[in-house]
Design an enzyme around this catalytic site. Structure first.
Site, PDB file in Angstrom:
ATOM      1  N   THR A 181      46.191 -12.178  67.261  1.00  9.23           N
ATOM      2  CA  THR A 181      47.383 -12.362  67.388  1.00  9.23           C
ATOM      3  C   THR A 181      47.818 -11.278  68.570  1.00  9.23           C
ATOM      4  O   THR A 181      47.881 -10.120  68.424  1.00  9.23           O
ATOM      5  CB  THR A 181      48.201 -12.164  66.143  1.00  9.23           C
TER       6      THR A 181
ATOM      7  N   GLY B 168      46.113  -6.252  61.052  1.00  9.48           N
ATOM      8  CA  GLY B 168      46.234  -5.079  59.851  1.00  9.48           C
ATOM      9  C   GLY B 168      44.925  -4.212  59.945  1.00  9.48           C
ATOM     10  O   GLY B 168      43.891  -4.474  60.765  1.00  9.48           O
TER      11      GLY B 168
ATOM     12  N   GLU C 152      47.955 -17.128  58.388  1.00  8.65           N
ATOM     13  CA  GLU C 152      46.732 -18.054  58.455  1.00  8.65           C
ATOM     14  C   GLU C 152      47.226 -19.511  58.873  1.00  8.65           C
ATOM     15  O   GLU C 152      47.066 -20.561  58.023  1.00  8.65           O
ATOM     16  CB  GLU C 152      46.274 -18.226  57.228  1.00  8.65           C
TER      17      GLU C 152
END
Lengths: 675, 675
Positions: free
Chosen positions: B154, B193, B437
Site C-alpha cells: 500500500t 505493519g 484486505e
C-alpha cells in the site's frame, strides 16, 4: 471573505497552493458559498462576529490543538484545565461576557476540549434549585473561582433511573447537619465531570431521610477537597474513573462518602426544606426541574452533534475529490472517488442530514424560546410537548449523526482510520451523545408515551398540540405519485412520511390495547410493545424533520442558487429516508413496489446532481483548518503532504524505541537466552 | 470442567463469589454448556487442547494484558514486540510447532496484541512468489529471525487499486541491479505493519521498468535497516505513521526510496524474471496469486471478526443480567435490563449472528480446503466462485459484526463507553476489518460481477456453480405461510431469502442491460447500478448464511437441548433479517404486510424464549476473564467492584496532577496574573 483565504487556513506548514482537484470543484459552484454561510449563521453580522471570535481564539497559541492526537489522558486533562483558566483571561482581555453575542461562538472556537463545563452545571443547579440566600452565598464564590464545582448525580449502579439512587443524607437535628453516606459500592458516585481531580465542591444527589422517613432524592452542596492544598476532605474518597473511548480531557470522577456532615443550609431549598426540628416541607412546583433537563438536551444538539457531523462531512467530501483511485473508464485518468455512485451514496445523504438537522435545531430552539416565555408567565401547558420533543429529537439526531460520522470515517478507507484524519476523534466523541443526557431508547419511549396519549386524546376529540394533530387523521390510502419526478414534490413525500408515522403510532397503540384487553397486565403489555413504540417515536421525529426542512426551503429568503440546492438536499434527505426504510412505507401499500422503484431512481439521480456542489456545500460550513484538525480535510486539499508532515511529529518517531535494545537486537544478533 | 471454575477465571483480585443475579441465569440453562462448547470447537479433544494452550499462555506473566487500557502507543508497541519475542521461547518450551494442532489456538490465547504478523506475510510471499533458490536463501534467515520482514504494498495514494502503484524499479543491466525510487509523495509506502520501527527487510511492490518498457507491478526484496545497529540504509527514509483508532501495538510505517539499488536476484521470480540483458520473461500462471488474497480474507474472519463479536456479546449479555435499572412493575425490585424487550432486541440478534457466522465460517473453510486440493491438482475451475465468496462474505461479515459490536457497546450505557469495559477496544479494532484486505464496497461489487455473470450463464443454459443455480429460477410468487408459527419453518424463510436475493440480482442485471441498450456506455452504466449491485451481493451472502445455518442445525449431532436452542437462534437470525430489511421482502409482494406482522410477532416472541438461555449461550464461547479483559463481562459478574478496583490502577490516579500547582492553585488562591 478574507477569512476564507487558504493562507489563513493553513497550519503554518510549507505546502503548495490548493490542490487543483479541489480547486476545480469550487469554480463550478452553483451558488454563493459566502451567502449560504451567512444563511446558516442567521445573517452576515453573525458570520462576522463568529469569525472574529474564532480568529482571536485560534491566533492564541494557548488554545492550540496541534498535538492533541499524540496526547495521553493526563496531558489532555492538563491542557483542558490550562485552556479553561486561560479562557477567563482571554474573555476579560477581549471584553467578551457570558451574556454577550460572542459567547455562543467560544465553544465552537475552542472545539470542545476544555475543562469546567460541570462547574457551569454546578452554578446552574444552584441558581435554579437554591434559595436566594444560597444563591447569594455560593454563586459569587463560584463565578470568582474561589471554588471549583461539579455535579454528582450518576452512581455506579444508577444512571437513568434517578429514583433508584442509593446515596443517603440523614438529618441529625442535634447538630443541625445532614450526614451523607455511600452505603454500598453501587452507590458510589461515578462519571461526574470535573470531579475526579479538579473540583473542590460538588452538588450531591442523595435520598433524604429525616425523622425516620425517606423523602426521595435531593441535592446537597458538599465540599470534597481542601481549598488550601487540594487534599481530600475527611470522609471523602475520590479519584478519576480512568480511560474512556474519548473525553479523556475530562476528569470524570468517583466519590465515596463516609459520615460526611454538611450544615442544614447546604441542602438546596428553593422547592423544599428540612426545618430545624427535622420537619420536611415542600413548597412550589418541581415541574420546572424537567425543563432544565429538557433545555440541556436541546442545547447539546448544536455543539456536540451537528457541529461534529458537519466537520466529518467536510473532511470526507474534500478528501473524496482529492483521492483518485481506479478508473471509471479504461484508458482515462484515475477517477476522483466522489465520482463513484457508491461513494456519493455514502456521503451525500449525510451532508443532507447535516443541513436537515441544522434546520430542525433552529425550529427546536424557537419552540423552546417560546415555551420558556410561557413558563416564565407560569403557564406550564407546553411542558409535555417540549419534553417529548427534546427527548425524541435528542435520540434521533444523536443516533443518526453517530452513524453518519461512522460512514464518513469508513468512506475515507485506511486514511480515515488514522487519528490524523480527525475522524476517529470526532466519532469516538459523538457516540457518547447517544448515552449521556438520557439513554436514547429510554428517551424514545418517553416520546412514544406522549404520542400514544395524544392519539387517544385526539381520537376522543380532546385538544392536542398542533404538531401531533395528524395522528388521528390516518386513513388507508395510496400515494398519488405516478412517475419519478413527482417524488420530488415535498407535498408527496411529506405526506408519505406523515402517513407512515401515523400508521406506526396507531398500530403500536392498537397492539398495546389488544394485549391489555386480552388480560396482559398493563406494564407487561407496555414492555411487549416497546420495540414498536420506539420505532414509532423515531418515525414521528423523522417526519417532523422532513416537514420542517421542506417548509424552511419554501420560506428561504436568499438567492435562487441557494434555494435550488437546498431543495435538492431536502429531496435527497427525504428520499434517502424512504429508500433506507422502505419496509415501513410499503407495508400497507401506501407506496407500491413500482413507486419504490421510482423513488430509488429519483434518489440515485439526485446524488449525481448534488455531487457537483458537494465541496461548496461543505465549504459553506466555514470551518477553519485548525478547527477541523484533519490531515485529510484541510481547505487546500494537500492531503498526502500533510499526513507525512504530521506523522513525523508523532512521539513514535522521536527516538529509537527501547524495544530495539531490549528485544530486537538480542533476537537479530542471536544473543538472547536460548530460543 | 476445571477451567470453567470462577477461581480460574478471576484476575487475582479479592472479590466475592459469583453475583447471584448471574448465578441464577446459569441454573436454568436448557442445555449443557460444556457440550455446546465442544460442538463449537469441533469436538471435546479440541476444547481440551485449546484450553491447555490458553492456560499456558495466560499463566505466563509475560503475556499479561492487565495494563493494556492505560498504555501509550509506544508502550503498546514495546509490549507487542516483547510478546512476539517471548512467544518463540514459549513455543520451544511447550513443544508447539507451526504445523502442530496447538498453533491455531495461540493467537486467540494472546488476544492479538502481538508483533511480527507482517514478518509472517513476508515469509509467505517469498514462499509463494519466490523461486526455489530465493526460498532457500531467504526463508531460513527469516524463520531464524536473522532478519525481520515486512510487506510494503500500500502507498499513500493507492490502496485497493494495485495497478496504480507509483513506486518504480528500473533495471540497470550494467550493474545487474534494480534501482528503486519513490517518484512523488503519493508513491510513498504507507501503512505496512512491522515496518515503522521493527523491520530490517521488506517486500516492496513497484512498477518494473526494463529496456525502456513498463511491465507492471512486481515484488522486490529490499533491506531497509542495518542488521548491525538498526540504522536506516542509504537512500531509505522510514518511520511510523503515528496514532490510529486502534492497532497502536503495530508499527504501521512509511517508506521512501531514493535510488536504492538491489541485485537482480532480489526480484521474486517464480512467475516472471528479468534476464541479465534486461529481457522480461513471464512464466507459469499468476492466477494462484489471487488465491493467496482469497485465503487471507477467509482466515481473518474467525480471529479478527467472529471472536471479537463473541466477546462483545459475552460482555454485554452478562452485564445486562447484573445491571438492574428501573422497574417493570411498580412495587417490585428493579428489573435486570435484559428483561426489557428493547434490550433483548438489541443484543439477542447479535448473539444469533455470532452463531450464524461461526457456522458460515466452517462452511467457507471447508469450501476453501476443497478448492485448495483441486488447485494443487492444477484445476483452477472453482477459483472465480471462491474469489466471489471470499470477497462477499468478508464484506458482509465484517460490516455486520462491526455494527453488532457497536450495538453491544451502546447497550451497556455509560459503562460501555469506559475503556475498562473492553468494548471500546473491541470496537475500534473490529471496525478496521471493514477496510483492510479489501475495502468492503469494492469487494461486494466483485461478488456482484460474479453473480451477474452467473445469472447470464444460467439464463442461457450454461453450467454455473451449485451455490448460484437459484439465480435463474426466480419467478413471481407469494410466500405460502399463513400464521406466525409457520414463519418458524426454515423452508419458509430460506425460500423468502432466496426469492429476495434472486430478485435483487436479476433486477440489477435488468437495469444494467436497459441502460446499455439505451446507449449509455458500459462503464457508466455499471457505475449507475453499483448501489443496487452492492445491495444484491449482500443479499446473496445473507441468503447463503441463513441457508447454511438452517442446514447446520438440521444436521447437528448432539443433545436435544442444543439442537432446540440452535434452531431458535437460527429462526431469530433469519426473522431479524427480514424484520430489519422489510422493504426488500415486501417490494414485489412475495411477503404481504399481514405476513410481515406475523414475522414481527414471531420475531418478538423468540426474543423472550432465547433470553432465558442468553447467559449459557455466551458462556459456551468459553472466554476466560483474562481474554475478555473487561470489568463488565467477567465470569463472576462482580461488575461494580471490578470497575472500582481497575480505575484505581489508572495513571490518572497515580499522583496529584501538575495541573493543580500550575493552574488550579493560582486560580483558587487568586494568585494568577490578573484576570
Amino acid at each position: 471573505m478574507a477569512l476564507l483565504e487558504p493562507s489563513k487556513h493553513s497550519q503554518g506548514s510549507v505546502l503548495g497552493g490548493v490542490n487543483p482537484d479541489l480547486a476545480s470543484e469550487r469554480q463550478t459552484a452553483s451558488f454563493s458559498v459566502e451567502k449560504l454561510t451567512a444563511c446558516l449563521d442567521g445573517g452576515e453580522e453573525n458570520t462576522r462576529q463568529r469569525r472574529a471570535v474564532v480568529e482571536a481564539i485560534e491566533r492564541d497559541p494557548a488554545f492550540s490543538r496541534e498535538n492533541q492526537y499524540f496526547q495521553s489522558q493526563n496531558e489532555r486533562y492538563e491542557a483542558a484545565v490550562r485552556k479553561a483558566v486561560h479562557l477567563q483571561k482571554k474573555m476579560h482581555e477581549m471584553g467578551w461576557t457570558e451574556t454577550g453575542p460572542e459567547f455562543k461562538y467560544i465553544y465552537r472556537a475552542v472545539s470542545g476540549d476544555i475543562a469546567f463545563l460541570l462547574h457551569r452545571i454546578f452554578i446552574r443547579s444552584i441558581s435554579m434549585l437554591g434559595s436566594d440566600k444560597q444563591i447569594d452565598k455560593w454563586i459569587p464564590l463560584a463565578t470568582q473561582h474561589k471554588l471549583i464545582g461539579s455535579y454528582a448525580q450518576t452512581e455506579l449502579g444508577h444512571g437513568t433511573y434517578l429514583q433508584g439512587l442509593e446515596t443517603t443524607a440523614v438529618f441529625d437535628s442535634t447538630t443541625q447537619e445532614f450526614i451523607l453516606n455511600t452505603p454500598k459500592i453501587s452507590a458510589m458516585k461515578w462519571w461526574p465531570g470535573d470531579m475526579g481531580r479538579s473540583a473542590t465542591h460538588t452538588v450531591v444527589f442523595a435520598q433524604l431521610y429525616t425523622n425516620g422517613q425517606c423523602y426521595g432524592v435531593h441535592p446537597f452542596i458538599v465540599q470534597i477537597r481542601s481549598l488550601r492544598d487540594h487534599s481530600l476532605c475527611p470522609g471523602i474518597t475520590a479519584g478519576d474513573i480512568g480511560p474512556k473511548m474519548n473525553f479523556e480531557h475530562v476528569d470524570n470522577g468517583y466519590l465515596m462518602l463516609q459520615n460526611v456532615r454538611v450544615p442544614r443550609e447546604n441542602m438546596l431549598n428553593r422547592f423544599c426544606e428540612v426545618q430545624p426540628d427535622g420537619t420536611y416541607v415542600r413548597q412550589g412546583s418541581q415541574k420546572i426541574n424537567y425543563f432544565t433537563m429538557t433545555t440541556v438536551r436541546i442545547s447539546l444538539i448544536s455543539d456536540e452533534v451537528i457541529m461534529p457531523l458537519m466537520k466529518a462531512c467536510t473532511i470526507a467530501i474534500r478528501y473524496s475529490v482529492v483521492r483518485r483511485q481506479s478508473k471509471l473508464k479504461p484508458g482515462e485518468q484515475e477517477a476522483k472517488i466522489l465520482d463513484y455512485q457508491t461513494q456519493q451514496e455514502k456521503l451525500l445523504p449525510q451532508l443532507a442530514a447535516a443541513y436537515a438537522f441544522h434546520f430542525i435545531n433552529n425550529y427546536l430552539q424557537e419552540l423552546f424560546n417560546r415555551g420558556y416565555r410561557e413558563i416564565q408567565k407560569n403557564n406550564f401547558e407546553t411542558l409535555p410537548e417540549l419534553h417529548a420533543f427534546s427527548s425524541g429529537f435528542k435520540a434521533m439526531v444523536t443516533q443518526y449523526s453517530t452513524s453518519a460520522v461512522q460512514i464518513c470515517l469508513q468512506a475515507c478507507g485506511g486514511h480515515g482510520y488514522s487519528s490524523l484524519s480527525g475522524l476517529p476523534f470526532l466519532y469516538t466523541k459523538i457516540i457518547a451523545s447517544c448515552i449521556y443526557e438520557g439513554e436514547n431508547t429510554i428517551l424514545l419511549l418517553q416520546t412514544a408515551r406522549f404520542l400514544i396519549k395524544c392519539l387517544r386524546a385526539a381520537s376522543t376529540g380532546q385538544p392536542v398540540p398542533p404538531s401531533v394533530t395528524y395522528l388521528a387523521a390516518v386513513k388507508p390510502g395510496k400515494c398519488p405519485a405516478k412517475n419519478k419526478l413527482e417524488f420530488l414534490s415535498p407535498k408527496i413525500y411529506t405526506e408519505a412520511y406523515q402517513h407512515m408515522a401515523a400508521r406506526l403510532v396507531s398500530s403500536a397503540a392498537a397492539k398495546l390495547q389488544d394485549l391489555i384487553q386480552s388480560g396482559v397486565k398493563k406494564h407487561d403489555a407496555w414492555n411487549q410493545c416497546t420495540v414498536q413504540l420506539a420505532q414509532a417515536a423515531k418515525a414521528h421525529c423523522h417526519y417532523i424533520t422532513v416537514k420542517n426542512f421542506a417548509e424552511t426551503v419554501e420560506k428561504l429568503k436568499t438567492e435562487a442558487g441557494i434555494r435550488r440546492i437546498m431543495k435538492h438536499l431536502c429531496d435527497l434527505f427525504a428520499l434517502h429516508g424512504i429508500f433506507s426504510n422502505a419496509g415501513v412505507f410499503l407495508h400497507d401499500g401506501y407506496i407500491s413496489g413500482a413507486q419504490m422503484d421510482m423513488i430509488t431512481a429519483s434518489y440515485l439521480d439526485l446524488l449525481a446532481v448534488i455531487r457537483k456542489d458537494a465541496v461548496p456545500l461543505v465549504d459553506a460550513f466555514d470551518f477553519t483548518d485548525k478547527s477541523l484538525n484533519s490531515a485529510l480535510g484541510s481547505y487546500d486539499g494537500q492531503v498526502y503532504q500533510r499526513l507525512y508532515e504530521w506523522a513525523q511529529k508523532s512521539p513514535t518517531n522521536k527516538q529509537m524505541s527501547p524495544a530495539y535494545e531490549m528485544y530486537l537486537k538480542p533476537l537479530l544478533h542471536n544473543t538472547q537466552s536460548k530460543l
